[in-house]
Design an enzyme around this catalytic site. Sequence first.
Site, PDB file in Angstrom:
ATOM      1  N   ASP A   6       2.101  -5.030 -19.930  1.00  0.00           N
ATOM      2  CA  ASP A   6       2.315  -6.680 -20.297  1.00  0.00           C
ATOM      3  C   ASP A   6       0.378  -7.017 -21.113  1.00  0.00           C
ATOM      4  O   ASP A   6       0.121  -5.978 -21.639  1.00  0.00           O
ATOM      5  CB  ASP A   6       1.677  -7.145 -19.068  1.00  0.00           C
ATOM      6  CG  ASP A   6       0.976  -8.633 -19.025  1.00  0.00           C
ATOM      7  OD1 ASP A   6       1.933  -9.410 -19.595  1.00  0.00           O
ATOM      8  OD2 ASP A   6       0.333  -9.452 -18.551  1.00  0.00           O
ATOM      9  N   SER A   7       0.892  -8.567 -21.404  1.00  0.00           N
ATOM     10  CA  SER A   7      -0.457  -8.663 -22.860  1.00  0.00           C
ATOM     11  C   SER A   7      -1.985  -8.115 -21.773  1.00  0.00           C
ATOM     12  O   SER A   7      -2.753  -8.229 -22.726  1.00  0.00           O
ATOM     13  CB  SER A   7      -0.318  -9.829 -22.945  1.00  0.00           C
ATOM     14  OG  SER A   7      -0.771 -10.979 -21.551  1.00  0.00           O
ATOM     15  N   TYR A  38      -0.642 -13.001 -25.092  1.00  0.00           N
ATOM     16  CA  TYR A  38       1.090 -13.283 -26.062  1.00  0.00           C
ATOM     17  C   TYR A  38       1.752 -14.422 -26.354  1.00  0.00           C
ATOM     18  O   TYR A  38       2.724 -14.428 -27.084  1.00  0.00           O
ATOM     19  CB  TYR A  38       2.125 -11.920 -25.720  1.00  0.00           C
ATOM     20  CG  TYR A  38       1.474 -10.337 -26.130  1.00  0.00           C
ATOM     21  CD1 TYR A  38       0.864 -10.158 -26.534  1.00  0.00           C
ATOM     22  CD2 TYR A  38       2.559  -9.456 -25.512  1.00  0.00           C
ATOM     23  CE1 TYR A  38      -0.076  -9.012 -26.231  1.00  0.00           C
ATOM     24  CE2 TYR A  38       2.272  -8.368 -25.424  1.00  0.00           C
ATOM     25  CZ  TYR A  38       1.820  -7.485 -25.862  1.00  0.00           C
ATOM     26  OH  TYR A  38       1.021  -6.651 -26.265  1.00  0.00           O
ATOM     27  N   GLY A  39       1.234 -15.325 -25.205  1.00  0.00           N
ATOM     28  CA  GLY A  39       2.316 -16.492 -25.123  1.00  0.00           C
ATOM     29  C   GLY A  39       2.909 -17.194 -27.002  1.00  0.00           C
ATOM     30  O   GLY A  39       3.298 -18.008 -26.492  1.00  0.00           O
ATOM     31  N   CYS A  69       5.523  -8.775 -19.387  1.00  0.00           N
ATOM     32  CA  CYS A  69       5.496  -9.843 -19.651  1.00  0.00           C
ATOM     33  C   CYS A  69       7.342 -10.564 -20.437  1.00  0.00           C
ATOM     34  O   CYS A  69       7.357 -10.345 -20.850  1.00  0.00           O
ATOM     35  CB  CYS A  69       5.303  -8.799 -21.142  1.00  0.00           C
ATOM     36  SG  CYS A  69       4.370 -10.322 -22.442  1.00  0.00           S
ATOM     37  N   ASN A  70       7.461 -12.161 -19.158  1.00  0.00           N
ATOM     38  CA  ASN A  70       8.351 -12.437 -20.165  1.00  0.00           C
ATOM     39  C   ASN A  70       8.681 -12.669 -21.277  1.00  0.00           C
ATOM     40  O   ASN A  70       9.619 -12.928 -21.907  1.00  0.00           O
ATOM     41  CB  ASN A  70       7.998 -13.632 -19.722  1.00  0.00           C
ATOM     42  CG  ASN A  70       8.146 -13.945 -18.015  1.00  0.00           C
ATOM     43  OD1 ASN A  70       8.958 -13.705 -17.247  1.00  0.00           O
ATOM     44  ND2 ASN A  70       7.161 -13.830 -16.865  1.00  0.00           N
ATOM     45  N   GLU A 147      -6.313 -14.797 -18.304  1.00  0.00           N
ATOM     46  CA  GLU A 147      -6.932 -13.183 -18.776  1.00  0.00           C
ATOM     47  C   GLU A 147      -8.381 -13.215 -19.279  1.00  0.00           C
ATOM     48  O   GLU A 147      -8.808 -12.555 -19.019  1.00  0.00           O
ATOM     49  CB  GLU A 147      -6.199 -13.106 -20.130  1.00  0.00           C
ATOM     50  CG  GLU A 147      -6.468 -12.724 -20.690  1.00  0.00           C
ATOM     51  CD  GLU A 147      -5.893 -10.868 -19.761  1.00  0.00           C
ATOM     52  OE1 GLU A 147      -4.494 -10.810 -19.358  1.00  0.00           O
ATOM     53  OE2 GLU A 147      -6.403  -9.719 -19.905  1.00  0.00           O
ATOM     54  N   CYS A 177       5.308 -16.743 -15.837  1.00  0.00           N
ATOM     55  CA  CYS A 177       4.280 -15.809 -16.619  1.00  0.00           C
ATOM     56  C   CYS A 177       4.137 -15.369 -15.673  1.00  0.00           C
ATOM     57  O   CYS A 177       3.813 -15.179 -14.886  1.00  0.00           O
ATOM     58  CB  CYS A 177       3.863 -17.183 -17.472  1.00  0.00           C
ATOM     59  SG  CYS A 177       2.451 -15.796 -18.258  1.00  0.00           S
ATOM     60  N   THR A 178       4.066 -13.612 -16.095  1.00  0.00           N
ATOM     61  CA  THR A 178       3.109 -13.187 -14.892  1.00  0.00           C
ATOM     62  C   THR A 178       2.015 -13.640 -14.247  1.00  0.00           C
ATOM     63  O   THR A 178       1.018 -13.175 -13.327  1.00  0.00           O
ATOM     64  CB  THR A 178       3.361 -11.684 -14.909  1.00  0.00           C
ATOM     65  OG1 THR A 178       3.068 -10.625 -16.862  1.00  0.00           O
ATOM     66  CG2 THR A 178       4.928 -11.321 -15.292  1.00  0.00           C
ATOM     67  N   HIS A 179       1.062 -13.795 -15.208  1.00  0.00           N
ATOM     68  CA  HIS A 179      -0.103 -14.129 -15.358  1.00  0.00           C
ATOM     69  C   HIS A 179      -0.176 -15.483 -13.874  1.00  0.00           C
ATOM     70  O   HIS A 179      -1.131 -15.951 -13.292  1.00  0.00           O
ATOM     71  CB  HIS A 179      -1.363 -14.695 -16.568  1.00  0.00           C
ATOM     72  CG  HIS A 179      -1.428 -14.089 -17.577  1.00  0.00           C
ATOM     73  ND1 HIS A 179      -0.656 -13.100 -18.140  1.00  0.00           N
ATOM     74  CD2 HIS A 179      -2.935 -13.415 -18.513  1.00  0.00           C
ATOM     75  CE1 HIS A 179      -1.498 -12.359 -19.021  1.00  0.00           C
ATOM     76  NE2 HIS A 179      -2.688 -12.393 -18.192  1.00  0.00           N
TER      77      HIS A 179
END
Length: 257
Positions: A6-7, A38-39, A69-70, A147, A177-179
């Site tokens: 992931d980012s 990354y988004g 990471c989507n 993040e 979004c995994t965040h």
Amino acid sequence: MIGIFDSGVGGLTVLKALREVLPTADVLYFGDTKNAPYGSRSRDDLTSLTVAALKLLQERGAQNIVSACNSVSASLAVSLLDAFSIAPQQLIEMVGPTVSYFKGSSARLMLYATPATINSDIYQNAFQMIGKNIKAIAIPELAGAIESGKSEINIEEIIRKAFPQTPQDIDVLILACTHYPLVLPVFRKVLGENILIFDPAVAVAERAKKQFWPQEVGDGTTRFLLSKDSENFRTLVIRLFPEMKFELEVLEFEPER
Ligand code: DGL
């Protein structure tokens, strides 16, 4: 060994769910903290970062990969995987398991994600294929704020901006979004109790168990690789996995662009 990437901290929500179903798998987690978030990056940029992350995980011995990471899902083209000799059975990404989870469901869906994910139309198209229209909305600043460990007040402000009114005619909100599941209580606070909030990590972990077990039975070791040291990352690991022993290495990560 399963390689997750992931980012940054977002993939930890996937690791958490994965640990529930595959406690003895050996995991190598790469967080590209140097290049996060990354988004808001371009597709070309995301593809270079994805290629470099896959290379890194492979070089370090990961046989199976979970892309947590989507935002990079649209970059995971079959041709790219073929070039890396990654068979479809060796890779799990976020979109497929999430969309499959709602196959046959009559729930009215709304999805929130990063601009990269929303602009790629990957979820909209995949849901369309199973006959579902979804509302898909980008929250530009949220992943970056999570993040960097911004305060809850700050996070709430960003989420409130994304929901000027309580959404009507919606049963389920998908956090694509995994965040975002890291601040799920704030989403709940803003949305109230009537809308179900879905964290795709559950569906992804179930898929991992189906595809990777019993092949991925090891000693349950966890090793983190970061492209830049991050206090917030370390704090979250300890908060989410208080009992877990782990190793963490900060490395050079220079994708070719
Ligand atoms: N967690 C990632 C995702 O699911 C990336 C978020 C970001 O770095 O902007 O999209």
